[in-house]
Design a protein around this motif. Structure first.
Motif, short mmCIF file in Angstrom:
data_model
loop_
_atom_site.label_atom_id
_atom_site.label_comp_id
_atom_site.label_asym_id
_atom_site.label_seq_id
_atom_site.Cartn_x
_atom_site.Cartn_y
_atom_site.Cartn_z
N MET A 163 1.04 -0.89 0.38
CA MET A 163 0.18 0.02 -0.03
C MET A 163 1.18 0.92 0.06
O MET A 163 0.66 2.35 -0.49
N LEU A 164 1.92 1.07 0.51
CA LEU A 164 2.58 2.38 0.45
C LEU A 164 3.51 2.80 -0.43
O LEU A 164 3.34 3.81 -1.58
N ALA A 165 4.10 1.41 -1.26
CA ALA A 165 4.28 1.52 -2.65
C ALA A 165 3.51 2.70 -3.24
O ALA A 165 4.30 3.53 -4.48
N PRO A 166 2.74 2.38 -4.13
CA PRO A 166 1.39 3.13 -4.92
C PRO A 166 1.12 4.56 -3.88
O PRO A 166 0.90 5.12 -4.89
N TYR A 167 1.71 4.18 -3.36
CA TYR A 167 1.22 5.74 -2.33
C TYR A 167 2.24 7.08 -2.61
O TYR A 167 1.69 7.82 -3.05
N ILE A 168 3.40 6.63 -2.38
CA ILE A 168 4.79 6.83 -3.01
C ILE A 168 4.82 7.34 -4.52
O ILE A 168 5.05 7.79 -4.74
N SER A 200 8.44 11.27 -3.64
CA SER A 200 8.83 10.77 -4.60
C SER A 200 10.23 9.22 -4.08
O SER A 200 9.56 9.20 -2.51
N VAL A 201 10.87 8.79 -4.84
CA VAL A 201 11.19 7.88 -4.17
C VAL A 201 12.01 7.51 -2.32
O VAL A 201 11.76 7.27 -1.57
N SER A 202 12.20 8.91 -2.65
CA SER A 202 13.33 8.56 -1.59
C SER A 202 12.58 9.12 -0.44
O SER A 202 12.90 9.42 0.33
N CYS A 203 11.53 9.99 -0.20
CA CYS A 203 10.32 9.74 0.97
C CYS A 203 10.47 8.33 1.26
O CYS A 203 10.32 8.80 3.23
N ILE A 204 9.92 7.17 1.10
CA ILE A 204 9.75 6.14 1.78
C ILE A 204 11.49 6.14 2.97
O ILE A 204 10.49 5.44 4.09
N ASP A 205 12.42 5.92 2.38
CA ASP A 205 12.87 6.14 4.07
C ASP A 205 12.38 6.14 5.74
O ASP A 205 12.40 5.76 6.12
N HIS A 206 12.09 8.32 5.41
CA HIS A 206 11.40 8.37 6.20
C HIS A 206 9.77 8.09 6.25
O HIS A 206 9.39 8.11 7.79
#
Length: 195
Positions: A99-104, A109-115
């Motif tokens: 669910m997080l991947a489609p939200y991103i 941007s993909v770099s936000c997923i870490d945070h």
């Protein structure tokens, strides 16, 4: 004219790239044929063109530049992404990652997923789904490329079907001179029509 030596009259033989070189142990990780010129080869590590002669290829493999590039690349670990491989240990965590991947993809941007992953773990410490949540830039990128993109491409092709559509293309170059190409497809979706 008659006094010319035999060596001067000898034709220069141009060696052509051999496909079997690509599977040869000393070349297989870096050697490719040069598209459009079968007398040359291409080193994928150094990004240089080489004459398609065995002696030249071996000489290039011994250069300092090539050895350094080879060391850098072989030092990097390549992640093999297998979307339908091993059994999923924690389905709730995998569902949350899914669910997080489609939200991103849609909103950030993909770099936000870490945070975002760290934030979700802090915000919901009691949740079992966040205990094993392990999605960062590399994994998120692979999920987008290998799972989401093929799925939505297939859905789009089915939805368009045989009907007419139009393409809108926009090119841009940003400050760092990176070129961007945006392609938008516009069509009438029969699936979205309310009955």
């Amino acid at each position: 004219m008659e006094n010319k030596c035999k060596d001067c009259l000898k034709k220069n033989y141009a060696q052509k790239f051999r496909k079997e070189w690509e599977s040869h142990a000393e070349f297989k990780s870096w050697l490719k044929p040069l598209v459009g010129d079968d007398t040359k080869a291409f080193c994928t590590y150094c990004k240089v063109e080489l004459l398609a002669k065995l002696v030249d290829l071996r000489r290039h493999a011994e250069t300092k530049k090539h050895k350094q590039k080879m060391q850098i690349i072989s030092g990097n670990q390549i992640i093999q992404f297998k979307p339908d491989g091993e059994k999923i240990s924690n389905t709730k965590s995998r569902k949350a990652e899914g669910m997080l991947a489609p939200y991103i993809t849609e909103h950030s941007s993909v770099s936000c997923i870490d945070h975002l992953t760290n934030l979700v773990k802090l915000a919901f410490p009691d949740s079992k789904a966040t205990d094993d949540l392990k999605i960062h830039r590399t994994k998120c990128t692979e999920v987008i490329k290998n799972i989401l993109a093929p799925h939505f491409t297939e859905e789009l092709i089915k939805d368009i079907g045989e009907q007419k559509y139009s393409l809108i293309i926009d090119e841009s170059t940003d400050i760092s001179t990176s070129k961007q190409l945006g392609i938008l497809i516009r069509y009438f979706s029969r699936k979205q029509v309310k009955k």
